[in-house]
Design an enzyme around this catalytic site. Structure first.
Site, PDB file in Angstrom:
ATOM      1  N   SER A 102       1.549 -13.538  -4.411  1.00  0.00           N
ATOM      2  CA  SER A 102       2.807 -13.380  -3.662  1.00  0.00           C
ATOM      3  C   SER A 102       3.515 -14.725  -3.651  1.00  0.00           C
ATOM      4  O   SER A 102       2.869 -15.780  -3.765  1.00  0.00           O
ATOM      5  CB  SER A 102       2.493 -12.963  -2.220  1.00  0.00           C
ATOM      6  OG  SER A 102       3.625 -13.142  -1.390  1.00  0.00           O
ATOM      7  N   TYR A 139      -2.489 -14.627   5.180  1.00  0.00           N
ATOM      8  CA  TYR A 139      -1.930 -13.975   3.987  1.00  0.00           C
ATOM      9  C   TYR A 139      -1.574 -15.005   2.921  1.00  0.00           C
ATOM     10  O   TYR A 139      -1.934 -14.853   1.748  1.00  0.00           O
ATOM     11  CB  TYR A 139      -0.695 -13.171   4.395  1.00  0.00           C
ATOM     12  CG  TYR A 139      -0.039 -12.386   3.283  1.00  0.00           C
ATOM     13  CD1 TYR A 139      -0.541 -11.148   2.883  1.00  0.00           C
ATOM     14  CD2 TYR A 139       1.116 -12.859   2.651  1.00  0.00           C
ATOM     15  CE1 TYR A 139       0.079 -10.415   1.881  1.00  0.00           C
ATOM     16  CE2 TYR A 139       1.742 -12.133   1.652  1.00  0.00           C
ATOM     17  CZ  TYR A 139       1.219 -10.903   1.268  1.00  0.00           C
ATOM     18  OH  TYR A 139       1.838 -10.181   0.272  1.00  0.00           O
TER      19      TYR A 139
HETATM   20  N1  NAP Z   1       6.671  -5.948  -1.188  1.00  0.00           N
HETATM   21  C1  NAP Z   1       6.747  -7.242  -1.386  1.00  0.00           C
HETATM   22  O1  NAP Z   1       7.831  -7.849  -1.185  1.00  0.00           O
HETATM   23  C2  NAP Z   1       5.553  -8.029  -1.842  1.00  0.00           C
HETATM   24  C3  NAP Z   1       5.726  -9.393  -2.102  1.00  0.00           C
HETATM   25  C4  NAP Z   1       4.634 -10.124  -2.544  1.00  0.00           C
HETATM   26  C5  NAP Z   1       3.410  -9.524  -2.725  1.00  0.00           C
HETATM   27  N2  NAP Z   1       3.267  -8.191  -2.459  1.00  0.00           N
HETATM   28  C6  NAP Z   1       1.940  -7.628  -2.667  1.00  0.00           C
HETATM   29  O2  NAP Z   1       2.048  -6.502  -3.535  1.00  0.00           O
HETATM   30  C7  NAP Z   1       1.017  -5.554  -3.226  1.00  0.00           C
HETATM   31  C8  NAP Z   1       1.662  -4.207  -2.966  1.00  0.00           C
HETATM   32  O3  NAP Z   1       2.554  -4.408  -1.888  1.00  0.00           O
HETATM   33  P1  NAP Z   1       3.616  -3.317  -1.404  1.00  0.00           P
HETATM   34  O4  NAP Z   1       4.749  -4.077  -0.835  1.00  0.00           O
HETATM   35  O5  NAP Z   1       3.822  -2.287  -2.433  1.00  0.00           O
HETATM   36  O6  NAP Z   1       2.790  -2.742  -0.159  1.00  0.00           O
HETATM   37  P2  NAP Z   1       2.751  -1.340   0.562  1.00  0.00           P
HETATM   38  O7  NAP Z   1       3.964  -0.542   0.304  1.00  0.00           O
HETATM   39  O8  NAP Z   1       2.360  -1.653   1.960  1.00  0.00           O
HETATM   40  O9  NAP Z   1       1.517  -0.675  -0.178  1.00  0.00           O
HETATM   41  C9  NAP Z   1       0.254  -1.236  -0.047  1.00  0.00           C
HETATM   42  C10 NAP Z   1      -0.697  -0.435  -0.882  1.00  0.00           C
HETATM   43  O10 NAP Z   1      -2.004  -1.008  -0.776  1.00  0.00           O
HETATM   44  C11 NAP Z   1      -2.903   0.000  -0.316  1.00  0.00           C
HETATM   45  N3  NAP Z   1      -3.954  -0.621   0.475  1.00  0.00           N
HETATM   46  C12 NAP Z   1      -3.815  -1.586   1.411  1.00  0.00           C
HETATM   47  N4  NAP Z   1      -5.024  -1.919   1.921  1.00  0.00           N
HETATM   48  C13 NAP Z   1      -5.936  -1.150   1.277  1.00  0.00           C
HETATM   49  C14 NAP Z   1      -7.343  -1.000   1.359  1.00  0.00           C
HETATM   50  N5  NAP Z   1      -8.082  -1.745   2.204  1.00  0.00           N
HETATM   51  N6  NAP Z   1      -7.959  -0.123   0.560  1.00  0.00           N
HETATM   52  C15 NAP Z   1      -7.230   0.647  -0.314  1.00  0.00           C
HETATM   53  N7  NAP Z   1      -5.904   0.557  -0.434  1.00  0.00           N
HETATM   54  C16 NAP Z   1      -5.263  -0.322   0.354  1.00  0.00           C
HETATM   55  C17 NAP Z   1      -2.024   0.975   0.450  1.00  0.00           C
HETATM   56  O11 NAP Z   1      -2.592   2.263   0.461  1.00  0.00           O
HETATM   57  P3  NAP Z   1      -3.229   3.042   1.728  1.00  0.00           P
HETATM   58  O12 NAP Z   1      -2.521   2.563   2.958  1.00  0.00           O
HETATM   59  O13 NAP Z   1      -2.992   4.466   1.370  1.00  0.00           O
HETATM   60  O14 NAP Z   1      -4.666   2.678   1.704  1.00  0.00           O
HETATM   61  C18 NAP Z   1      -0.783   0.995  -0.424  1.00  0.00           C
HETATM   62  O15 NAP Z   1      -0.970   1.828  -1.544  1.00  0.00           O
HETATM   63  C19 NAP Z   1       0.262  -6.132  -2.032  1.00  0.00           C
HETATM   64  O16 NAP Z   1      -0.883  -6.818  -2.476  1.00  0.00           O
HETATM   65  C20 NAP Z   1       1.262  -7.096  -1.427  1.00  0.00           C
HETATM   66  O17 NAP Z   1       0.624  -8.106  -0.684  1.00  0.00           O
HETATM   67  C21 NAP Z   1       4.303  -7.440  -2.026  1.00  0.00           C
END
Ligand code: NAP
Length: 255
Positions: free
Chosen positions: A147, A160
């Protein structure tokens, strides 16, 4: 513009965090390339919705329910995917998303451990579950999820940022160990991606402010990340390993 990576056709791809957001879009993008995809997360009905979307578009996908902080659950996922789709060629360890700001004095030890588990230990466990088969076959591509909060100080909670920085070092370090086996690993470091969660929780005025902080003056899309994932996993990136790619609209302050 749709880019086709012919080597991704018929590959087996597993994406953790595939029930929504970046992971779900990445799974859809791999399926559109002709890959067979397994999406992994805890929410069964959300996973089923992603699988239904992929199959109705003509793609091949299955769902596996697991908490990726649970090593035994990951082993069960591996057994399922190997039985139903074959050995995993491309692993996207994308589950996470625990960056909500918390003042450090209010960050409890329990929460610190939860965030480290959800973002960093989960990445380690996921890789450790699928890596042996890749090493044995002397092929494979692993994608990890860092991230912008792991690249520079941010408003995300301290655990984080530290965990995501750890994902970057895990990626660099492991690249040197597994490169001689023909297995590559690269990290993606997104900034401010407009997922369903972000769209629902961030007021439009704040979204505009955040967009203005990026040189390209918009938030990222889940497809911005998915397209980078396709490239990194493909043979087009065959000489790239150990990198962290900032998918950040130009908002980068570290190399
Ligand atoms: N969105 C951003 O701006 C951003 C920026 C930088 C990095 N990221 C990173 O990108 C990744 C995806 O982020 P996102 O924004 O798409 O997040 P999101 O919409 O909150 O989705 C998170 C995903 O991770 C799964 N998950 C979380 N904890 C889990 C666990 N313990 N076991 C299994 N599945 C788990 C959730 O599924 P369930 O809840 O169904 O388990 C969901 O599918 C993350 O690692 C996040 O830190 C995102």
């Amino acid at each position: 513009m749709v880019v086709t990576y012919s080597d991704l056709r018929s590959k087996t791809v597993l994406v953790t965090g595939g029930s929504r957001g970046i992971g779900a879009q990445t799974a859809r993008a791999f399926a559109a390339q002709g890959a067979r995809v397994c999406v992994v997360a805890r929410d069964r009905s959300a996973l089923d919705t992603v699988v239904a979307g992929i199959t109705s578009a003509g793609g091949a996908a299955i769902a596996a329910t697991a908490d990726v902080t649970d090593a035994a659950a990951l082993v069960r996922v591996r057994e399922q995917v190997e039985a139903e789709l074959g050995a995993v060629d491309v692993l996207g360890a994308f589950a996470g998303g625990q960056g909500a700001p918390v003042p450090t004095v209010e960050l409890t030890e329990e929460r610190w451990r939860e965030v480290l588990d959800a973002e960093l230990t989960s990445t380690f466990l996921t890789i450790q579950t699928f890596l042996p088969s890749m090493l044995e076959r002397r092929a494979g591509s692993i994608l990890t999820m860092s991230s912008s909060a792991g690249r520079q100080p941010s408003q995300a909670n301290l655990a984080y940022g530290v965990a995501k920085a750890g994902v970057g070092m895990l990626t660099r370090t492991l690249a040197a160990e597994i490169g001689p086996y023909g297995v590559r690993i690269n990290a993606i470091a997104p900034s401010s991606i407009r997922t369903e969660k972000v769209a629902a929780r961030m007021p439009p005025a704040v979204q505009e402010q955040v967009a203005a902080m990026h040189p390209l003056h918009r938030l990222g899309t889940t497809d911005d990340v998915a397209q980078v994932a396709l490239f990194l996993a493909s043979d087009a990136a065959g000489w790239l390993t150990g990198l962290t790619i900032d998918v950040a609209g130009g908002r980068i302050t570290s190399s």
